[in-house]
Write an enzyme that holds these catalytic residues in place. Structure first.
Site, PDB file in Angstrom:
ATOM      1  N   GLU A  38     -34.136  51.506  25.298  1.00 47.31           N
ATOM      2  CA  GLU A  38     -32.844  52.388  25.121  1.00 47.31           C
ATOM      3  C   GLU A  38     -33.477  53.846  26.103  1.00 47.31           C
ATOM      4  O   GLU A  38     -34.206  54.121  26.090  1.00 47.31           O
ATOM      5  CB  GLU A  38     -33.004  52.872  24.292  1.00 47.31           C
ATOM      6  CG  GLU A  38     -32.268  53.853  22.876  1.00 47.31           C
ATOM      7  CD  GLU A  38     -32.286  53.637  21.709  1.00 47.31           C
ATOM      8  OE1 GLU A  38     -31.563  54.472  21.272  1.00 47.31           O
ATOM      9  OE2 GLU A  38     -32.858  52.831  21.302  1.00 47.31           O
ATOM     10  N   ASP A  49     -32.298  62.961  16.059  1.00 48.66           N
ATOM     11  CA  ASP A  49     -33.964  62.772  16.232  1.00 48.66           C
ATOM     12  C   ASP A  49     -34.852  63.743  15.585  1.00 48.66           C
ATOM     13  O   ASP A  49     -34.606  64.522  15.330  1.00 48.66           O
ATOM     14  CB  ASP A  49     -34.077  63.455  17.583  1.00 48.66           C
ATOM     15  CG  ASP A  49     -32.798  62.739  18.858  1.00 48.66           C
ATOM     16  OD1 ASP A  49     -32.265  61.467  18.279  1.00 48.66           O
ATOM     17  OD2 ASP A  49     -32.458  63.206  19.562  1.00 48.66           O
TER      18      ASP A  49
END
Length: 155
Positions: A38, A49
């Protein structure tokens, strides 16, 4: 037949510390047996995040990493890899240039999957349609409130 095993899916941010290092890291991760890699596209407002990935995105953007440069690097590196690469991107950069154009560009670069964490499952219709047209696997997230019925109706 469904294969029951654990998959190794490492994540790295493109351009941290720079794109040549990212290219080498992709090769190393491939050689180490990754099932999928990824690759995060750096974004200035990474809502989903944690602090480590936010810092990597900030570092990458400070060095001038942009979508075109990442795609250029991927065009060079992906033919050398044996495992698929999935991009992790927020929705605004995809919308900026147009969803169909974005999908065509990543497909032509050799990307095989896409994760867009800030689009709720209920709103992924156009993404699913465009990714399907371009043979890109769209990886959707389901929140804790998702039920089998409402998830099945949308996938």
């Amino acid at each position: 037949m469904v294969e029951k095993r654990v998959a190794l899916i490492p994540y790295i941010t493109a351009g941290d510390p720079d794109l040549p290092t990212t290219a080498e890291a992709l090769k190393v991760l491939d050689c180490c047996g990754s099932d999928i890699i990824e690759l995060g596209l750096p974004y200035s407002d990474p809502l989903a995040d944690g602090p480590v990935i936010q810092a990597a995105a900030t570092c990458s953007l400070a060095r001038g990493t942009n979508f075109d440069a990442v795609i250029s690097m991927l065009r060079e590196v992906l033919p050398q890899l044996s495992c698929p690469v999935s991009l992790f991107s927020y929705y605004n950069p995809i919308l900026k240039g147009g969803i169909g154009k974005f999908m065509t560009i990543i497909k032509d670069a050799g990307v095989q999957g896409l994760v867009v964490p800030d689009v709720p499952l209920e709103e992924t219709g156009i993404l699913r349609m465009e990714s399907s047209k371009n043979n890109i696997e769209l990886v959707s997230s389901v929140g804790v409130t998702g039920t089998r019925t409402n998830v099945s109706a949308r996938v």
